[in-house]
Write a protein that holds these residues in place. Structure first.
Motif, PDB file in Angstrom:
ATOM      1  N   TRP A 305      89.321  67.001  75.565  1.00  0.00           N
ATOM      2  CA  TRP A 305      87.856  66.966  75.537  1.00  0.00           C
ATOM      3  C   TRP A 305      87.404  65.739  74.758  1.00  0.00           C
ATOM      4  N   ILE A 306      86.129  65.417  74.860  1.00  0.00           N
ATOM      5  CA  ILE A 306      85.638  64.211  74.189  1.00  0.00           C
ATOM      6  C   ILE A 306      85.808  64.315  72.669  1.00  0.00           C
ATOM      7  N   THR A 307      85.682  65.515  72.118  1.00  0.00           N
ATOM      8  CA  THR A 307      85.833  65.647  70.668  1.00  0.00           C
ATOM      9  C   THR A 307      87.212  65.163  70.227  1.00  0.00           C
ATOM     10  N   THR A 381      80.760  71.289  62.715  1.00  0.00           N
ATOM     11  CA  THR A 381      80.779  72.136  63.907  1.00  0.00           C
ATOM     12  C   THR A 381      80.269  71.327  65.081  1.00  0.00           C
ATOM     13  N   VAL A 382      80.714  71.703  66.265  1.00  0.00           N
ATOM     14  CA  VAL A 382      80.326  70.977  67.471  1.00  0.00           C
ATOM     15  C   VAL A 382      80.524  71.824  68.718  1.00  0.00           C
ATOM     16  N   GLY A 383      79.733  71.552  69.722  1.00  0.00           N
ATOM     17  CA  GLY A 383      79.983  72.104  71.048  1.00  0.00           C
ATOM     18  C   GLY A 383      78.911  73.024  71.548  1.00  0.00           C
ATOM     19  N   GLU A 384      78.227  73.691  70.638  1.00  0.00           N
ATOM     20  CA  GLU A 384      77.191  74.627  71.055  1.00  0.00           C
ATOM     21  C   GLU A 384      76.360  74.927  69.811  1.00  0.00           C
ATOM     22  N   PRO A 385      75.201  75.499  69.997  1.00  0.00           N
ATOM     23  CA  PRO A 385      74.423  75.862  68.814  1.00  0.00           C
ATOM     24  C   PRO A 385      75.218  76.873  67.990  1.00  0.00           C
ATOM     25  N   ILE A 386      75.219  76.707  66.676  1.00  0.00           N
ATOM     26  CA  ILE A 386      75.909  77.697  65.826  1.00  0.00           C
ATOM     27  C   ILE A 386      74.856  78.711  65.369  1.00  0.00           C
ATOM     28  N   VAL A 406      78.093  69.864  58.607  1.00  0.00           N
ATOM     29  CA  VAL A 406      77.470  68.946  59.559  1.00  0.00           C
ATOM     30  C   VAL A 406      77.506  69.566  60.958  1.00  0.00           C
ATOM     31  N   ASP A 407      76.346  69.956  61.433  1.00  0.00           N
ATOM     32  CA  ASP A 407      76.209  70.520  62.780  1.00  0.00           C
ATOM     33  C   ASP A 407      75.950  69.328  63.695  1.00  0.00           C
ATOM     34  N   THR A 408      77.020  68.833  64.301  1.00  0.00           N
ATOM     35  CA  THR A 408      76.948  67.560  65.030  1.00  0.00           C
ATOM     36  C   THR A 408      76.591  67.802  66.484  1.00  0.00           C
ATOM     37  N   TYR A 409      75.468  67.265  66.906  1.00  0.00           N
ATOM     38  CA  TYR A 409      75.082  67.379  68.310  1.00  0.00           C
ATOM     39  C   TYR A 409      75.430  66.084  69.038  1.00  0.00           C
ATOM     40  N   TRP A 410      76.136  66.219  70.131  1.00  0.00           N
ATOM     41  CA  TRP A 410      76.465  65.071  70.985  1.00  0.00           C
ATOM     42  C   TRP A 410      77.075  65.580  72.270  1.00  0.00           C
ATOM     43  N   GLN A 411      77.552  64.676  73.111  1.00  0.00           N
ATOM     44  CA  GLN A 411      78.090  65.061  74.422  1.00  0.00           C
ATOM     45  C   GLN A 411      79.172  64.073  74.849  1.00  0.00           C
ATOM     46  N   THR A 412      79.902  64.443  75.878  1.00  0.00           N
ATOM     47  CA  THR A 412      80.881  63.528  76.463  1.00  0.00           C
ATOM     48  C   THR A 412      80.216  62.178  76.717  1.00  0.00           C
ATOM     49  N   GLU A 413      78.999  62.216  77.201  1.00  0.00           N
ATOM     50  CA  GLU A 413      78.309  60.993  77.612  1.00  0.00           C
ATOM     51  C   GLU A 413      77.836  60.129  76.449  1.00  0.00           C
ATOM     52  N   GLY A 499      70.195  66.612  79.347  1.00  0.00           N
ATOM     53  CA  GLY A 499      70.393  67.910  80.001  1.00  0.00           C
ATOM     54  C   GLY A 499      70.140  69.069  79.049  1.00  0.00           C
ATOM     55  N   ASP A 500      69.890  68.753  77.770  1.00  0.00           N
ATOM     56  CA  ASP A 500      69.630  69.800  76.782  1.00  0.00           C
ATOM     57  C   ASP A 500      68.152  69.910  76.459  1.00  0.00           C
ATOM     58  N   GLY A 501      67.763  71.121  76.098  1.00  0.00           N
ATOM     59  CA  GLY A 501      66.442  71.344  75.557  1.00  0.00           C
ATOM     60  C   GLY A 501      66.533  71.277  74.043  1.00  0.00           C
ATOM     61  N   THR A 511      66.319  71.144  66.488  1.00  0.00           N
ATOM     62  CA  THR A 511      67.229  72.234  66.832  1.00  0.00           C
ATOM     63  C   THR A 511      67.483  72.165  68.330  1.00  0.00           C
ATOM     64  N   ILE A 512      68.756  72.176  68.692  1.00  0.00           N
ATOM     65  CA  ILE A 512      69.118  72.137  70.120  1.00  0.00           C
ATOM     66  C   ILE A 512      69.001  73.558  70.662  1.00  0.00           C
ATOM     67  N   THR A 513      68.298  73.698  71.788  1.00  0.00           N
ATOM     68  CA  THR A 513      68.103  75.050  72.313  1.00  0.00           C
ATOM     69  C   THR A 513      69.010  75.356  73.501  1.00  0.00           C
ATOM     70  N   GLY A 514      69.802  74.384  73.935  1.00  0.00           N
ATOM     71  CA  GLY A 514      70.761  74.648  75.022  1.00  0.00           C
ATOM     72  C   GLY A 514      70.411  73.918  76.306  1.00  0.00           C
ATOM     73  N   ARG A 515      71.297  74.034  77.276  1.00  0.00           N
ATOM     74  CA  ARG A 515      71.164  73.287  78.529  1.00  0.00           C
ATOM     75  C   ARG A 515      69.921  73.720  79.303  1.00  0.00           C
ATOM     76  N   THR A 516      69.329  72.758  79.974  1.00  0.00           N
ATOM     77  CA  THR A 516      68.199  73.090  80.839  1.00  0.00           C
ATOM     78  C   THR A 516      68.640  73.087  82.301  1.00  0.00           C
ATOM     79  N   ILE A 520      76.908  75.977  82.102  1.00  0.00           N
ATOM     80  CA  ILE A 520      77.134  77.051  81.133  1.00  0.00           C
ATOM     81  C   ILE A 520      78.026  76.499  80.030  1.00  0.00           C
ATOM     82  N   ASN A 521      77.798  76.941  78.820  1.00  0.00           N
ATOM     83  CA  ASN A 521      78.609  76.474  77.701  1.00  0.00           C
ATOM     84  C   ASN A 521      79.531  77.608  77.240  1.00  0.00           C
ATOM     85  N   VAL A 522      80.779  77.572  77.729  1.00  0.00           N
ATOM     86  CA  VAL A 522      81.737  78.624  77.420  1.00  0.00           C
ATOM     87  C   VAL A 522      82.646  78.125  76.299  1.00  0.00           C
TER      88      VAL A 522
HETATM   89  C1  WT7 Z   1      77.064  69.840  75.400  1.00  0.00           C
HETATM   90  C2  WT7 Z   1      78.054  68.723  75.546  1.00  0.00           C
HETATM   91  C3  WT7 Z   1      80.261  67.000  72.158  1.00  0.00           C
HETATM   92  C4  WT7 Z   1      81.573  67.548  72.109  1.00  0.00           C
HETATM   93  C5  WT7 Z   1      81.802  68.911  72.629  1.00  0.00           C
HETATM   94  C6  WT7 Z   1      81.208  69.254  73.953  1.00  0.00           C
HETATM   95  C7  WT7 Z   1      76.335  71.233  73.679  1.00  0.00           C
HETATM   96  C8  WT7 Z   1      77.303  70.023  71.695  1.00  0.00           C
HETATM   97  C9  WT7 Z   1      76.132  70.839  70.060  1.00  0.00           C
HETATM   98  C10 WT7 Z   1      75.500  71.241  68.847  1.00  0.00           C
HETATM   99  C11 WT7 Z   1      74.086  72.602  70.110  1.00  0.00           C
HETATM  100  C12 WT7 Z   1      75.668  71.404  71.264  1.00  0.00           C
HETATM  101  C13 WT7 Z   1      75.141  70.604  74.373  1.00  0.00           C
HETATM  102  C14 WT7 Z   1      75.707  69.348  74.991  1.00  0.00           C
HETATM  103  N1  WT7 Z   1      76.436  70.877  72.269  1.00  0.00           N
HETATM  104  N2  WT7 Z   1      77.144  69.997  70.376  1.00  0.00           N
HETATM  105  N3  WT7 Z   1      75.896  70.773  67.663  1.00  0.00           N
HETATM  106  N4  WT7 Z   1      74.481  72.121  68.932  1.00  0.00           N
HETATM  107  N5  WT7 Z   1      74.654  72.283  71.294  1.00  0.00           N
HETATM  108  O1  WT7 Z   1      81.069  68.153  74.793  1.00  0.00           O
HETATM  109  O2  WT7 Z   1      81.495  69.145  77.040  1.00  0.00           O
HETATM  110  O3  WT7 Z   1      80.174  67.020  76.774  1.00  0.00           O
HETATM  111  O4  WT7 Z   1      79.223  69.238  76.090  1.00  0.00           O
HETATM  112  O5  WT7 Z   1      77.477  70.730  74.373  1.00  0.00           O
HETATM  113  O6  WT7 Z   1      74.664  71.466  75.354  1.00  0.00           O
HETATM  114  O7  WT7 Z   1      74.994  68.868  76.091  1.00  0.00           O
HETATM  115  P1  WT7 Z   1      80.524  68.353  76.249  1.00  0.00           P
END
Ligand code: WT7
Length: 655
Positions: A305-307, A381-386, A406-413, A499-501, A511-516, A520-522
C-alpha cells in the motif's frame, strides 16, 4: 471528548516545526512565494546531480511538472548519500513473524541494492523505464528490490500480497511488466503461506509481457520452477558486483505505479514522480514524525500500500532514519506483540491504522501496561477516520497520555501526508486531522470553489498543485483528468478533488467525513464497489448486484451486497441452506477475482434493487437501509417505490 490536547514540550526538543508560530510562518512563506518556498526546500533536501530549470510548470495543467530539467536519483537520495555520515547506522531493522531478526546498516543496504540492481540489469535485461512488478511479503528484499528499481530507473509496481492471481494478472498486463519479483512465500501467524503459486497462476494466460520471474527464498517450501522463466534470487545475487552507478533520473521520470480502486471496475495505476515525490516523503517524515538521528521508527503497514511505500521505505530512508519492517501480524502470538516490539527496539514513533488500534484495544485493554513503552513520542494513525474511543485508548494506554497523536490524512494519490497535526506544535482535537501541512492548499469547498460554511460537509480539495501529487493514471490520461479534476473548480480552474468529504470548524480544524464516491474503506484499504460487483456478477445465478459499506466494529466498514438472483435455487427446499451455499460460492468468486480483503460480510437476496426510471441504482437508499437509518430520500422517483419496504424487511429479518 471536546478537549484540546497540547503537545508535551519535554518530548519535543529541536523539532523542525516547534510551535504554531513557526507553522503559521511557513504557511505564510508558501502564500507569499509558493514556488520560491518549494525551491528552498528542494535545494536544501535533495542531492541534485544537475539543478532544475523550473520549479513548477503549469503549461499543460493538470499534468503539472515539478523541478523540470533537474537530475537526481531516489536510491541515491535514500541510501548512497547517507554513506558519508551514517554508513554503520541501522537503515532497516527486520523482524520476522516467528521473531527472527535482521539488521541492515546503510552500508549493507547500499551493497544489497547495488547487487540487486545489477542483477535486474544484467540477468533480466531491465532498463530505465521498464516496469517491474513486485509481489512480495514484508521482508528486506522487498525494500531492496524497490530501491534497486529506483537505482536503475525501472518503474516498480507493487501488488499487495493479499491480492489474487486474477488481480495480479490485471495489474501486470496493464503495466506491461517485464519482470515479476516474488518469493516462495513467507510466514504468517506461525505458519508458512505461499506467493509463488499465485504468480504461476497469474502468468498462465495473457501475461506475455513478463519474460522473467525472480524468486526470493523466504520459507523454503516447495515451489515449481519454469525453466527459462524462473530464477533464484539467492543464487544469482552471489555473482553480482556491489558497485552500480545511479541512473540519472529527470525529476519527472516516474518512480513507481501503485494500483488503487476507483469508481469503475478497473483499478487505476497511480503514477508518481521521482523528485517531487521523494522531497515530500522526506519533508513529512521530518515534520510529522519528528524523527531524530537516534530514533527508531516503526510503521506497521504493508509495502503493498502507499503507506508502506512512503512511510516504511522512501520517507524514512530519505530522512536517514532507522525503519522497522515487520513480517507478521499485530495479534500473533498474542495482542502484546506490537508493545513487546516497541519495548525491545525502543520505538520512538509508531504508525498504524485505526482498525489495528480497535482490534488491539478489544483484545487487550491493559495489554500495553505490561510493557515499557516510555520510548514512544509520536503515535500515528492513517487510513480512515479514527473514532474517539479508539483515539482515547491509543492516547492514554499506549501513549501514557504523554505522546502526540498524529491523525494523518492523505491518499495514494497525494504521495504523502496532506492534512495532519505536527507533533510538537499542533493542539490536537481527538479524532481530527487538524490543519493542512505547510505547502498544501487543502481546502473544504463547494463544487464552485466557495468555502463550505463551518460545520457543514464539503469537498476535500487541494487547490494548488504540490510536488508529490499523482502525475497521471498509467495508460489513461483522460481518466486522470476526469477522476481528479472533473468535479471541483476554484476561480474557474479545475482543482484536485480527493473523493473525500470534510468539515471545517470555527477554528479551522478539518475533520474528514469519508468518501463521497462509491468507494468503501475496509480496514483502511480502499475497495471499489464496482470491482466487487463485477466479481459477484460472474456468478451464473446473479442478475444484478449493488454493494455498499456497512459500519463494522473493527474494520470501520465491511462489505454488504444486495443481490438479485436470476432464479431461486431449487436443489434444496431449505431457503437458508440455499442462501448460505450461494454466499459461499459468491465469496469464493470474490476471493479468486480480487482476494480475501474484498470478501462480503453479509449479503441480502432481494427481488429487485431500488432503481430510478432511467435505471440508476439509488445506492444512498441501500446505504441507509444497511445502517438501519430512516429513509429520508425521495422514493417517488423510483420505478417501484414499494421495493424499499420489501428490501428493508428482508435486511432487518436477516441481519
Ligand atoms: C483514503 C485513501 C493514505 C494511506 C492509506 C490509505 C481515507 C486516509 C485518513 C484519515 C480519515 C482517511 C480517505 C482517503 N483516509 N487517511 N487520517 N482520516 N480518512 O490510502 O488506499 O489511497 O486511501 O483513505 O478516505 O481518501 P488509500
Amino acid at each position: 471528548m471536546n478537549n484540546i490536547f497540547y503537545p508535551n514540550e519535554e518530548q519535543f526538543q529541536n523539532s523542525p516545526i516547534p510551535n504554531m508560530e513557526t507553522y503559521r510562518g511557513l504557511v505564510s512563506d508558501f502564500e507569499k512565494d509558493y514556488e520560491g518556498t518549494w525551491a528552498k526546500f528542494a535545494d536544501e533536501k535533495i542531492d541534485w546531480f544537475k539543478p532544475y530549470d523550473k520549479v513548477l510548470d503549469e503549461s499543460n495543467a493538470p499534468f503539472y511538472k515539478w523541478f523540470s530539467g533537474g537530475e537526481m536519483n531516489v536510491a541515491h537520495q535514500c541510501v548512497d548519500r547517507h554513506l558519508a555520515t551514517k554508513k554503520n547506522k541501522a537503515a532497516i531493522i527486520f523482524e520476522g513473524d516467528n521473531g527472527d531478526q535482521q539488521v541492515l546498516t546503510y552500508r549493507e543496504l547500499a551493497y544489497e541494492v547495488n547487487k540487486t540492481a545489477n542483477m535486474f540489469k544484467n540477468e533480466f535485461g531491465i532498463q530505465k523505464g521498464d516496469r517491474v512488478v513486485i509481489y512480495m511479503p514484508m521482508i528486506p528484499e522487498a525494500a531492496v528490490s524497490m530501491l534497486a528499481c529506483a537505482k536503475i530507473g525501472a518503474i516498480h509496481s507493487i501488488v499487495f500480497g493479499g491480492f489474487s492471481a486474477e488481480a495480479l494478472r490485471d495489474r501486470i498486463i496493464d503495466a506491461e511488466a517485464k519482470l515479476v519479483v516474488t518469493s516462495d512465500g513467507a510466514y504468517r501467524k506461525g505458519k508458512p503461506y505461499m506467493l509463488k503459486p499465485v504468480v504461476d497462476k497469474a502468468l498462465e494466460s495473457g501475461c506475455e509481457c513478463v519474460k522473467k520471474v525472480c524468486i526470493v527464498e523466504r520459507n523454503g517450501e516447495d515451489i515449481t520452477w519454469v525453466a527459462g522463466r524462473d530464477y533464484a534470487y539467492n543464487e544469482l545475487i552471489k555473482s553480482q558486483s556491489p558497485k552500480c552507478d545511479a541512473e540519472l533520473m529527470e525529476s519527472e521520470d516516474p518512480l513507481f505505479l501503485l494500483y488503487t480502486s476507483g469508481s469503475t471496475g478497473k483499478p487505476k495505476g497511480v503514477q508518481h514522480s521521482s523528485a517531487g515525490y521523494i522531497l515530500w516523503a522526506q519533508m513529512t517524515m521530518e515534520w510529522v514524525f519528528d524523527v531524530k538521528e537516534n530514533d527508531t521508527y516503526w510503521c506497521t503497514a504493508d509495502i503493498g500500500w502507499i503507506t508502506g511505500h512512503t512511510y516504511i521505505v522512501y520517507g524514512p530512508l530519505a530522512a536517514g532514519a532507522t525503519t522497522v519492517m515487520f513480517e507478521g501480524v499485530p495479534t500473533f502470538p498474542d495482542a502484546g506483540r506490537c508493545w513487546k516490539m516497541v519495548e525491545e527496539y525502543q520505538i520512538n514513533q509508531f504508525y498504524t491504522a485505526p482498525t489495528a488500534i480497535r482490534l488491539l484495544h478489544k483484545m487487550g485493554e491493559d495489554e500495553p501496561s505490561k510493557y515499557d513503552l516510555s520510548s514512544l513520542r509520536v503515535l500515528g494513525t492513517v487510513g480512515e477516520p479514527i473514532d474517539p474511543p479508539a483515539w482515547k485508548w491509543y492516547y492514554e494506554q499506549v501513549g501514557n497520555s504523554n505522546c502526540s497523536i498524529v491523525d494523518t490524512y492523505w491518499q495514494t494519490e497525494t504521495g504523502g501526508h496532506v492534512v495532519s497535526p505536527l507533533p510538537a506544535a499542533t493542539p490536537i482535537k481527538p479524532a481530527c486531522a487538524t490543519f493542512p501541512l505547510p505547502g498544501i492548499s487543502a481546502e473544504v469547498i463547494e463544487e464552485d470553489g466557495t468555502p463550505t460554511p463551518v460545520g457543514e460537509k464539503g469537498f476535500m480539495c487541494i487547490t494548488k498543485p504540490w510536488p508529490s501529487m499523482i502525475r497521471n493514471i498509467w495508460n489513461d490520461s483522460e481518466r486522470f483528468k476526469k477522476s481528479y479534476f472533473g468535479d471541483c473548480k476554484k476561480d474557474g480552474q479545475p482543482v484536485y478533488f480527493s473523493g473525500d468529504g470534510a468539515m471545517i470548524d470555527e477554528e479551522g480544524y478539518i475533520t474528514i467525513t469519508g468518501r463521497t464516491d462509491d468507494v468503501i474503506n475496509v480496514s483502511g484499504h480502499r475497495m471499489g464497489t464496482a470491482e466487487v460487483e463485477a466479481a459477484i456478477k460472474k456468478h451464473d445465478n446473479v442478475a444484478s448486484v449493488a454493494v455498499v459499506g456497512k459500519p463494522h466494529e473493527i474494520k470501520g466498514e465491511g462489505i454488504f451486497a444486495y443481490i438479485v438472483l436470476k432464479s431461486v435455487p431449487m436443489e434444496h427446499k431449505d431457503e437458508i441452506a440455499d442462501e448460505l451455499e450461494l454466499m459461499k460460492e459468491i465469496n469464493g468468486i470474490i476471493k479468486a477475482e480480487i482476494g480475501a480483503i474484498a470478501l462480503c460480510d453479509a449479503m441480502a437476496f432481494v427481488p429487485d434493487l431500488p432503481k430510478t426510471r432511467s435505471g440508476k441504482i439509488m445506492r444512498r437508499i441501500l446505504r441507509s437501509i444497511v445502517k438501519g437509518e430512516a429513509i429520508t430520500q425521495d422514493t417517488s422517483t423510483l420505478e417501484d417505490p414499494s421495493i424499499v419496504g420489501t428490501i428493508e424487511s428482508i435486511v432487518n429479518n436477516d441481519v
